[in-house]
Enzyme design. Structure first.
Site, PDB file in Angstrom:
ATOM      1  N   ASP A   1       0.817  -1.207   0.000  1.00 35.81           N
ATOM      2  CA  ASP A   1       0.000   0.000   0.000  1.00 35.81           C
ATOM      3  C   ASP A   1       0.859   1.269   0.000  1.00 35.81           C
ATOM      4  O   ASP A   1       2.027   1.248   0.404  1.00 35.81           O
ATOM      5  CB  ASP A   1      -0.919   0.009   1.218  1.00 35.81           C
ATOM      6  CG  ASP A   1      -1.885  -1.164   1.234  1.00 35.81           C
ATOM      7  OD1 ASP A   1      -2.278  -1.611   0.144  1.00 35.81           O
ATOM      8  OD2 ASP A   1      -2.234  -1.638   2.331  1.00 35.81           O
ATOM      9  N   LYS A   2       0.252   2.359  -0.406  1.00 37.40           N
ATOM     10  CA  LYS A   2       0.938   3.648  -0.480  1.00 37.40           C
ATOM     11  C   LYS A   2       1.665   3.984   0.825  1.00 37.40           C
ATOM     12  O   LYS A   2       2.834   4.377   0.815  1.00 37.40           O
ATOM     13  CB  LYS A   2      -0.067   4.758  -0.811  1.00 37.40           C
ATOM     14  CG  LYS A   2       0.511   6.168  -0.762  1.00 37.40           C
ATOM     15  CD  LYS A   2      -0.565   7.215  -0.943  1.00 37.40           C
ATOM     16  CE  LYS A   2      -0.013   8.614  -0.760  1.00 37.40           C
ATOM     17  NZ  LYS A   2      -1.061   9.657  -0.849  1.00 37.40           N
TER      18      LYS A   2
END
Length: 303
Positions: free
Chosen positions: A138-139
């Protein structure tokens, strides 16, 4: 467009069409061939078939290999923390806050943009927007990712993920004080019907998901843990830890609103190991905790 033709012989009888075609040229991965078959670029006796079609003696196979698609993603020079690189694979330590690959409306500043400037040879199996990407984080999760530089490597790494032989260990800080030192969460994950942007533990349209965890340290209201993925579902650690009552600190989607003052979840993909596609040797890499994560741990210890 390049066209190839072959006729099935006795030793190939009952072999799957995707296996036969991928063996015709060692540069063609089975995953890529399956895409060609589904797109109708591979035909049997002039007819479109499925990748699991069993070949018969005398079948006439025509392969119309499409021309490579020019990537629309812009290469951007950026500082990348490369842990390993050779002709087939690359291992990079992604910083927190960086998106892995472009998406509509967000086409620059991603890891893929930087990778395209760093090296021109990335696998094309995942298409224009995700060249070379085998798996994602994820970011707001930092840590190690393996990247395929050709289709041969891509197929090998994906098969290892499917076979659950890739080692992936994460460090995380969660809310609450976990009383036991070890645990396993075996709960299927699927899309949340109430929020299509979120995942949840559910029996409907879900996939098997297994996370193992060990406690590293305990603080007053938080626990520092290591998680090892057996499967790799979207948001798996975040969803599983919330499910058992210990959501990740700082998680804006699955955690409580009142949490530690950090931007995004306290999660770091610190260890990654896999069998090299060409040498067949197991290789493993470990990335240290980011400075922000270390500072957070020091703060919790001193509270």
């Amino acid at each position: 467009m390049s066209t190839f033709e072959l006729t099935i012989e006795a030793q190939q009888e009952n072999d799957r069409i995707d296996k036969v075609v991928s063996s015709f040229n060692q540069e063609w991965s089975r995953t890529q061939v399956q895409i060609w078959i589904k797109d109708g670029d591979v035909t049997v006796n002039g007819q479109k078939v499925k990748p699991n079609y069993k070949c018969g003696i005398g079948d006439y196979i025509q392969i119309s290999m499409p021309e490579p698609v020019e990537l629309d993603v812009i290469a951007e020079e950026m500082s990348l923390d490369i842990f390993y690189e050779d002709q087939d694979v690359l291992v990079v330590n992604k910083p927190k806050g960086m998106v892995v690959h472009p998406a509509p409306g967000h086409v620059n500043g991603t890891l893929v943009n930087g990778l395209m400037a760093h090296c021109k040879d990335l696998s094309g199996i995942n298409g224009v927007m995700r060249p070379g990407i085998v798996h994602r984080i994820d970011k707001d999760t930092s840590g190690l990712l393996m990247v395929a530089k050709n289709d041969f490597a891509h197929e090998s790494l994906v098969n290892q993920l499917v076979a659950k032989t890739v080692t992936r260990k994460y460090k995380a800080i969660v809310h609450g004080n976990i009383p036991h030192d070890h645990g396993t969460v075996d709960a299927p994950i699927g899309r949340d019907k109430r929020d299509r942007q979120s995942m949840t533990v559910t029996d409907e349209n879900s996939k098997v998901a297994v996370t193992h965890f060990n406690v590293i340290d305990r603080f007053k209201d938080f626990t520092f843990i290591e998680c090892e993925l057996e499967t790799g579902r979207t948001h798996q650690i975040r969803v599983h830890m919330k499910y058992i009552g210990y959501p990740l600190a700082g998680d804006p989607k699955y955690g409580p609103k009142k949490t530690l003052e950090i931007n995004g979840q306290a999660l770091h993909a610190g260890l990654l190991g896999f069998v090299h596609p060409r040498t067949k040797e197991y290789i493993e890499f470990e990335a240290p905790l980011p400075e922000e994560f270390e500072q957070l741990l020091a703060h919790l210890k001193n509270r």
